[in-house]
Design a protein around this motif. Structure first.
Motif, PDB file in Angstrom:
ATOM      1  N   ASN A  82      -8.595 -10.011  -6.305  1.00  0.00           N
ATOM      2  CA  ASN A  82      -9.231  -8.700  -6.454  1.00  0.00           C
ATOM      3  C   ASN A  82      -9.856  -8.249  -5.139  1.00  0.00           C
ATOM      4  O   ASN A  82      -9.744  -7.070  -4.768  1.00  0.00           O
ATOM      5  CB  ASN A  82     -10.284  -8.750  -7.564  1.00  0.00           C
ATOM      6  N   HIS A  83     -10.513  -9.154  -4.429  1.00  0.00           N
ATOM      7  CA  HIS A  83     -11.084  -8.804  -3.124  1.00  0.00           C
ATOM      8  C   HIS A  83      -9.983  -8.322  -2.183  1.00  0.00           C
ATOM      9  O   HIS A  83     -10.120  -7.287  -1.520  1.00  0.00           O
ATOM     10  CB  HIS A  83     -11.777 -10.016  -2.495  1.00  0.00           C
ATOM     11  N   PHE A  84      -8.903  -9.097  -2.125  1.00  0.00           N
ATOM     12  CA  PHE A  84      -7.808  -8.781  -1.213  1.00  0.00           C
ATOM     13  C   PHE A  84      -7.202  -7.415  -1.530  1.00  0.00           C
ATOM     14  O   PHE A  84      -7.057  -6.563  -0.648  1.00  0.00           O
ATOM     15  CB  PHE A  84      -6.742  -9.882  -1.297  1.00  0.00           C
ATOM     16  N   SER A  85      -6.849  -7.200  -2.786  1.00  0.00           N
ATOM     17  CA  SER A  85      -6.227  -5.927  -3.146  1.00  0.00           C
ATOM     18  C   SER A  85      -7.196  -4.765  -2.952  1.00  0.00           C
ATOM     19  O   SER A  85      -6.790  -3.674  -2.542  1.00  0.00           O
ATOM     20  CB  SER A  85      -5.695  -5.959  -4.579  1.00  0.00           C
ATOM     21  N   GLY A  86      -8.474  -4.995  -3.215  1.00  0.00           N
ATOM     22  CA  GLY A  86      -9.466  -3.954  -2.996  1.00  0.00           C
ATOM     23  C   GLY A  86      -9.555  -3.536  -1.539  1.00  0.00           C
ATOM     24  O   GLY A  86      -9.625  -2.341  -1.227  1.00  0.00           O
ATOM     25  N   MET A  87      -9.533  -4.521  -0.650  1.00  0.00           N
ATOM     26  CA  MET A  87      -9.601  -4.190   0.773  1.00  0.00           C
ATOM     27  C   MET A  87      -8.377  -3.421   1.237  1.00  0.00           C
ATOM     28  O   MET A  87      -8.465  -2.570   2.116  1.00  0.00           O
ATOM     29  CB  MET A  87      -9.784  -5.459   1.607  1.00  0.00           C
ATOM     30  N   LEU A  88      -7.223  -3.712   0.646  1.00  0.00           N
ATOM     31  CA  LEU A  88      -6.009  -3.019   1.052  1.00  0.00           C
ATOM     32  C   LEU A  88      -5.902  -1.616   0.456  1.00  0.00           C
ATOM     33  O   LEU A  88      -5.393  -0.708   1.095  1.00  0.00           O
ATOM     34  CB  LEU A  88      -4.769  -3.816   0.618  1.00  0.00           C
ATOM     35  N   LEU A  89      -6.377  -1.458  -0.773  1.00  0.00           N
ATOM     36  CA  LEU A  89      -6.079  -0.241  -1.516  1.00  0.00           C
ATOM     37  C   LEU A  89      -7.234   0.739  -1.670  1.00  0.00           C
ATOM     38  O   LEU A  89      -6.998   1.912  -1.960  1.00  0.00           O
ATOM     39  CB  LEU A  89      -5.563  -0.618  -2.909  1.00  0.00           C
ATOM     40  N   TRP A  90      -8.461   0.298  -1.541  1.00  0.00           N
ATOM     41  CA  TRP A  90      -9.608   1.154  -1.848  1.00  0.00           C
ATOM     42  C   TRP A  90      -9.551   2.490  -1.102  1.00  0.00           C
ATOM     43  O   TRP A  90      -9.642   3.553  -1.707  1.00  0.00           O
ATOM     44  CB  TRP A  90     -10.907   0.415  -1.531  1.00  0.00           C
ATOM     45  N   THR A 127       0.827  -1.206   0.000  1.00  0.00           N
ATOM     46  CA  THR A 127       0.000   0.000   0.000  1.00  0.00           C
ATOM     47  C   THR A 127       0.863   1.259   0.000  1.00  0.00           C
ATOM     48  O   THR A 127       0.524   2.242  -0.657  1.00  0.00           O
ATOM     49  CB  THR A 127      -0.990   0.017   1.182  1.00  0.00           C
ATOM     50  N   THR A 128       1.981   1.218   0.698  1.00  0.00           N
ATOM     51  CA  THR A 128       2.896   2.368   0.700  1.00  0.00           C
ATOM     52  C   THR A 128       3.435   2.605  -0.708  1.00  0.00           C
ATOM     53  O   THR A 128       3.446   3.738  -1.197  1.00  0.00           O
ATOM     54  CB  THR A 128       4.051   2.142   1.693  1.00  0.00           C
ATOM     55  N   ALA A 129       3.861   1.547  -1.371  1.00  0.00           N
ATOM     56  CA  ALA A 129       4.409   1.678  -2.728  1.00  0.00           C
ATOM     57  C   ALA A 129       3.363   2.203  -3.699  1.00  0.00           C
ATOM     58  O   ALA A 129       3.657   3.063  -4.536  1.00  0.00           O
ATOM     59  CB  ALA A 129       4.943   0.332  -3.200  1.00  0.00           C
ATOM     60  N   LEU A 130       2.140   1.714  -3.595  1.00  0.00           N
ATOM     61  CA  LEU A 130       1.095   2.089  -4.548  1.00  0.00           C
ATOM     62  C   LEU A 130       0.449   3.439  -4.253  1.00  0.00           C
ATOM     63  O   LEU A 130      -0.391   3.896  -5.032  1.00  0.00           O
ATOM     64  CB  LEU A 130       0.035   0.992  -4.627  1.00  0.00           C
ATOM     65  N   THR A 131       0.840   4.077  -3.174  1.00  0.00           N
ATOM     66  CA  THR A 131       0.319   5.410  -2.878  1.00  0.00           C
ATOM     67  C   THR A 131       1.412   6.475  -2.932  1.00  0.00           C
ATOM     68  O   THR A 131       1.217   7.583  -2.430  1.00  0.00           O
ATOM     69  CB  THR A 131      -0.402   5.440  -1.512  1.00  0.00           C
ATOM     70  N   GLN A 132       2.538   6.160  -3.550  1.00  0.00           N
ATOM     71  CA  GLN A 132       3.596   7.150  -3.739  1.00  0.00           C
ATOM     72  C   GLN A 132       3.094   8.239  -4.677  1.00  0.00           C
ATOM     73  O   GLN A 132       2.440   7.953  -5.681  1.00  0.00           O
ATOM     74  CB  GLN A 132       4.854   6.496  -4.305  1.00  0.00           C
ATOM     75  N   PRO A 133       3.395   9.493  -4.383  1.00  0.00           N
ATOM     76  CA  PRO A 133       2.882  10.602  -5.198  1.00  0.00           C
ATOM     77  C   PRO A 133       3.160  10.461  -6.698  1.00  0.00           C
ATOM     78  O   PRO A 133       2.278  10.703  -7.522  1.00  0.00           O
ATOM     79  CB  PRO A 133       3.589  11.828  -4.615  1.00  0.00           C
ATOM     80  N   GLN A 134       4.372  10.049  -7.069  1.00  0.00           N
ATOM     81  CA  GLN A 134       4.699   9.934  -8.488  1.00  0.00           C
ATOM     82  C   GLN A 134       3.850   8.860  -9.174  1.00  0.00           C
ATOM     83  O   GLN A 134       3.411   9.042 -10.314  1.00  0.00           O
ATOM     84  CB  GLN A 134       6.187   9.603  -8.696  1.00  0.00           C
ATOM     85  N   GLU A 180      -6.386  -4.771   8.879  1.00  0.00           N
ATOM     86  CA  GLU A 180      -7.821  -5.075   8.847  1.00  0.00           C
ATOM     87  C   GLU A 180      -8.214  -5.779   7.545  1.00  0.00           C
ATOM     88  O   GLU A 180      -9.067  -6.668   7.550  1.00  0.00           O
ATOM     89  CB  GLU A 180      -8.649  -3.809   9.049  1.00  0.00           C
ATOM     90  N   GLY A 181      -7.598  -5.400   6.432  1.00  0.00           N
ATOM     91  CA  GLY A 181      -7.863  -6.085   5.173  1.00  0.00           C
ATOM     92  C   GLY A 181      -7.482  -7.549   5.245  1.00  0.00           C
ATOM     93  O   GLY A 181      -8.233  -8.430   4.801  1.00  0.00           O
ATOM     94  N   VAL A 182      -6.331  -7.836   5.820  1.00  0.00           N
ATOM     95  CA  VAL A 182      -5.892  -9.225   5.989  1.00  0.00           C
ATOM     96  C   VAL A 182      -6.843  -9.963   6.920  1.00  0.00           C
ATOM     97  O   VAL A 182      -7.239 -11.106   6.655  1.00  0.00           O
ATOM     98  CB  VAL A 182      -4.435  -9.288   6.507  1.00  0.00           C
ATOM     99  N   ARG A 183      -7.246  -9.326   8.004  1.00  0.00           N
ATOM    100  CA  ARG A 183      -8.152  -9.962   8.968  1.00  0.00           C
ATOM    101  C   ARG A 183      -9.478 -10.335   8.301  1.00  0.00           C
ATOM    102  O   ARG A 183      -9.962 -11.459   8.434  1.00  0.00           O
ATOM    103  CB  ARG A 183      -8.407  -9.038  10.167  1.00  0.00           C
ATOM    104  N   VAL A 184     -10.046  -9.407   7.553  1.00  0.00           N
ATOM    105  CA  VAL A 184     -11.331  -9.657   6.883  1.00  0.00           C
ATOM    106  C   VAL A 184     -11.184 -10.711   5.796  1.00  0.00           C
ATOM    107  O   VAL A 184     -12.016 -11.603   5.659  1.00  0.00           O
ATOM    108  CB  VAL A 184     -11.910  -8.340   6.319  1.00  0.00           C
TER     109      VAL A 184
END
Length: 112
Positions: free
Chosen positions: A69-77, A5-12, A102-106
């Motif tokens: 898709n469910h997993f990545s959605g819970m982490l990134l949405w 999630t940190t990598a995918l939310t980098q400003p660039q 919480e995404g992993v838990r769910v």
């Protein structure tokens, strides 16, 4: 998971994602290539991992790609959408860690 999630939310990366998304109608091949070489590869890797874990009795998954898709959605949405609409990251590392935990838990509650 918070590293993802940190990598995918980098400003660039968010700026590039916005640019490609905004021009997807004009340059659909560019958008398709971006998706295929990036996010689709992540989903395929997750799906293969989930299939492996299912084969070993650790998860119950009928459709590993849908589960990916469910997993990545819970982490990134939450963090990605907030960042996309606010022009940049709107979270602390602690908030990213909390979303990931919480995404992993769910996910495990649904698929374990």
């Amino acid at each position: 998971m918070s590293q993802l999630t940190t990598a995918l939310t980098q400003p660039q990366l968010l700026q590039l994602r916005r640019l490609i998304t905004a021009n997807a109608d004009t340059f659909p091949d560019l958008g398709a290539a971006w998706y295929a070489q990036g996010f689709e590869r992540v989903l395929a890797t997750l799906a293969a991992t989930f299939q492996h874990l299912t084969d070993h009795g650790l998860l119950r998954i009928d459709d590993p790609l849908l589960a990916a898709n469910h997993f990545s959605g819970m982490l990134l949405w939450i963090p990605v959408n907030k960042a996309m609409f606010h022009g940049g990251p709107q979270h602390t590392q602690a908030e990213l860690d909390h979303c990931a935990d919480e995404g992993v838990r769910v996910f495990l509650a649904a698929y374990r």
